[in-house]
Design an enzyme around this catalytic site. Structure first.
Site, PDB file in Angstrom:
ATOM      1  N   ARG A 136      -5.983  -5.269  -0.340  1.00  0.00           N
ATOM      2  CA  ARG A 136      -7.581  -5.217  -0.423  1.00  0.00           C
ATOM      3  C   ARG A 136      -8.043  -3.779  -0.383  1.00  0.00           C
ATOM      4  NH1 ARG A 136     -10.252  -8.513   3.974  1.00  0.00           N
ATOM      5  NH2 ARG A 136      -9.886 -10.006   2.390  1.00  0.00           N
ATOM      6  N   ARG A 160       0.906  -1.247   0.058  1.00  0.00           N
ATOM      7  CA  ARG A 160      -0.039   0.140  -0.050  1.00  0.00           C
ATOM      8  C   ARG A 160       1.072   1.218   0.096  1.00  0.00           C
ATOM      9  NH1 ARG A 160      -5.231  -1.961   1.637  1.00  0.00           N
ATOM     10  NH2 ARG A 160      -4.959  -3.739   3.105  1.00  0.00           N
ATOM     11  N   HIS A 187       3.233  -9.551   1.045  1.00  0.00           N
ATOM     12  CA  HIS A 187       3.070  -8.605   2.169  1.00  0.00           C
ATOM     13  C   HIS A 187       4.280  -8.242   2.913  1.00  0.00           C
ATOM     14  CE1 HIS A 187       1.210  -7.520   6.260  1.00  0.00           C
ATOM     15  NE2 HIS A 187       0.329  -6.949   5.396  1.00  0.00           N
ATOM     16  N   HIS A 227       0.783  -0.836  14.916  1.00  0.00           N
ATOM     17  CA  HIS A 227       0.948  -1.774  13.786  1.00  0.00           C
ATOM     18  C   HIS A 227       2.181  -2.720  13.765  1.00  0.00           C
ATOM     19  CE1 HIS A 227       1.187  -2.241   9.388  1.00  0.00           C
ATOM     20  NE2 HIS A 227       0.091  -2.792   9.488  1.00  0.00           N
TER      21      HIS A 227
END
Length: 695
Positions: free
Chosen positions: A416, A386, A446, A603
């Site tokens: 997503r 992202r 990822h 995170h």
């Protein structure tokens, strides 16, 4: 340390030892909602938490509820480790989501709006418009709304329109006949997507402060102008949530980018999963809507306010009231990098460990910039998940490619809700001359890795960045994440091999230092946990502390239960979903689970193993979930520098001592907020880090 001995007679896979994943996910969103009532947050940030909850709940229905409904529709109900059938999970979700939605609007109407009004921030109802405001709204409606709106009368020639996912719409009751003599009695008004949902009244027609009006209010007020000669008996807003998860047959994909492009449009028109309507909408109308969308009463949410609370985010962000927001801060740059004209020399001198957002993301951006401009740099390789097509990182990669450097980028198109932007990103990089690879079909990429190859003398030297978060400078101001920048030989060699695996073909290569999914990470974590259990049984120092976003993988949970039974103290800092049940006698009495919810989105993924007083510390891109450990490309890298390992241990302990923004998971599945005891010092981990690490 407990003297508990592992009881092999206990079946650790039994359903009672697991919470339901979907319910746990929903509980996380509820903890976010509770921040809207916490007056330790500034007022506009409390409004922001309410909006974030609304957005999170949308995604929960679009993905999780949609998946459960899909399982039932195709008779493929697959209970999770907790053993609860999807039909029962849905019943629990409906109950909890209904209660929470009602609470959301209660917080908005009874707390936030009155407090905002005290600060002269008002959302003016149409019943309260003065003459000048009414005149302005009417003119705005005629100039901006009416030319682009398309009311649709419902009759055999105008069937019920196909409405876009999460769009604002109105169901209208009509009386009278139109120009063609039709008297259907009903119409639908889709609100134009091109218009802002909230507008600011001009200052000159208001009594000071910031005064806002909803687009829905103006459509309600002037709906009769859309149906000349007819009487509008009622006009009620509604919103439909649809299944928005993309799906395609990975076995039948010859071009992943084309397959995704084909699916993106379909996302707007998936199967309906939720209907939100104004609470004053008459039963015949909402029942008509339920029937049209093939939904049941359980799927109905009657709300006392705007059907999309997330639209208030434009005010939470845009209102020029800095005194009602968190104070600004400047992320620091470590001494080893600050003012250095040669970033590569600084890295050769010492590894750098950064904790964002308290420490700046700029050194990571500067690394790419320097590589792009440095004539000795030959190649750059990077994963992107992202990022955004116009980010500074991407600008650096584009510049490097245009200067003739070999730039290879592994883009995960299937991040997503970022798929469309990632397609634009891929196109931009390809046009600049970068080699773009879409990872491995069936395994999302990822991991967060960057490698720079530089000629130094007669040799080539590698520099790498490994992170727990994405290469997105905006997120680096909002999310907590670690960045490791190093030129250590073993780590850089490992990263080189990982890129070879991603871009080429062949058997899995031997990796020395990094654990990587889907090959070695899961097995290695099970081994590390088992080693702690063994040490505890032998009376050696043993402890496990992890910090992840989610903890759901059954074998990992069973290994933690065994470690607890052996006497290992296991402290889990899990922001969101957690299937593990703490505090069960004979199973998990040595395990604690807490969630931190605060100004920044937690995170970081950090794993700490005491290892008989020789700690092993790791940072990772991977949560402890099935998809991350078994079905994704992930990296878990060791923090071997003693200074950095000690720092991570101290920061984990700080989170474990937080008594202001932490929630403790109870054995019955409830989360209880931790509060300072009488006379105890108030500790907010994020605030301590902000004060100690920022500039």
């Amino acid at each position: 340390m407990s003297d508990t001995v592992s009881d092999n007679s206990i079946d650790l896979s039994a359903p009672e030892y697991y919470f339901n994943r979907e319910i746990s996910h929903l509980q996380f969103n509820i903890r976010v909602l509770e921040q809207a009532l916490d007056d330790s947050h500034p007022l506009l940030n409390r409004l922001m938490f309410l909006c974030i909850f609304s957005s999170n709940l949308d995604e929960f229905f679009e993905v999780r509820v949609a998946d459960l409904k899909k399982q039932m529709a195709f008779s493929r109900e697959i209970p999770g480790p907790d053993g609860t059938p999807p039909s029962e999970v849905l019943d629990q979700i409906y109950q909890l989501a209904s209660e929470t939605t009602e609470r959301q609007y209660n917080i908005l109407n009874e707390y936030l709006l009155p407090e905002l009004e005290k600060e002269n921030i008002r959302f003016i109802r149409r019943s309260d418009w003065n003459e000048k405001q009414t005149k302005w709204a009417k003119q705005y409606f005629r100039d901006e709304v009416q030319p682009v709106i398309s009311p649709i009368g419902l009759d055999p020639a105008h069937p019920f329109p196909r409405l876009v996912n999460k769009s604002l719409n109105f169901i209208v009751e009509l009386d009278g006949k139109d120009a063609f003599g039709r008297n259907t009695g009903m119409a639908v008004i889709p609100a134009p997507r091109s218009l802002p949902r909230i507008s600011r009244f001009p200052d000159e027609i208001c009594d000071g402060g910031d005064n806002y009006v909803f687009l829905s209010s103006m459509i309600h007020q002037f709906a009769d102008e859309l149906f000349p000669g007819m009487k509008v008996k009622g006009c009620y807003q509604f919103r439909l949530t649809r299944n928005a998860d993309l799906s395609f047959d990975k076995e039948d994909v010859s071009d992943l980018a084309s397959a995704l492009e084909g699916e993106l449009h379909a996302r707007h028109y998936g199967d309906a999963v939720r209907l939100e309507v104004a609470d004053n909408c008459p039963e015949p109308l909402w029942q008509f809507l339920l029937d049209k969308f093939n939904l049941t009463y359980q799927d109905l949410y009657q709300v006392n306010g705007p059907v999309n609370v997330h639209r208030l985010m434009s005010v939470a962000i845009g209102a020029e009231r800095p005194e009602l927001r968190y104070p600004t801060f400047t992320p620091s740059i470590p001494k080893g990098l600050k003012g250095s004209s040669d970033v590569f020399a600084a890295i050769r001198k010492s590894d750098q460990l950064l904790l964002h957002p308290f420490q700046s993301f700029t050194p990571v951006v500067d690394l790419v910039r320097s590589a792009a401009q440095d004539p000795d740099v030959l190649a750059i390789k990077q994963t992107l998940y992202r990022t955004g097509a116009t980010s500074e990182i991407v600008n650096g990669l584009v510049e490097a490619a245009r200067k003739g450097k070999e730039v290879t980028v592994v883009i995960e198109l299937r991040a997503r809700f970022d798929e469309e932007e990632n397609l634009h990103l891929a196109n931009r990089l390809q046009e600049a001359g970068c080699v773009v690879v879409y990872g491995v079909v069936g395994y999302k990429t990822h991991s967060k890795m960057m490698m720079i190859v530089r000629r130094e003398g007669k040799k080539l030297k590698r520099y790498v960045h490994l992170g727990t978060g994405n290469y997105h400078a905006g997120n680096a101001r909002l999310y907590t994440d670690y960045s490791l920048i190093t030129c250590a030989k073993d780590l850089t060699e490992d990263v080189h091999k990982l890129f070879q695996q991603l871009t080429g073909m062949g058997k899995a290569l031997s990796i020395k230092k990094i654990y990587h999914a889907p090959f070695t990470l899961h097995k290695s974590l099970l081994g590390l946990i088992a080693e702690e259990a063994k040490n505890a049984k032998e009376g050696k120092p043993a402890r496990i502390t992890i910090k992840v976003n989610s903890l759901t993988e059954p074998k990992i949970i069973q290994a933690l239960y065994k470690a607890s039974q052996a006497g290992v103290q296991v402290d889990c800092i899990v922001r969101g979903m957690c299937r593990l049940v703490p505090g069960i006698p004979g199973v998990s009495e040595n395990i604690s689970v807490r969630s931190i919810i605060g100004r920044f989105l937690e995170h970081t993924r950090v794993y700490y193993f005491e290892n008989n007083d020789s700690p092993k510390v790791f940072a990772s891109s991977a949560d402890w979930m099935e998809r991350n450990l078994l079905n994704r490309v992930e990296t878990c890298f060791p923090i071997e520098n003693a200074k950095w390992a000690k720092r991570l241990r101290e920061e984990l302990d700080l989170y474990l001592s937080d008594n202001c923004q932490s929630w403790q998971l109870q054995r019955d599945g409830r989360y209880m907020k931790n509060e300072p005891l009488e006379g105890e010092e108030r500790i907010s981990a994020q605030q301590v880090l902000l004060e100690s690490l920022s500039a």
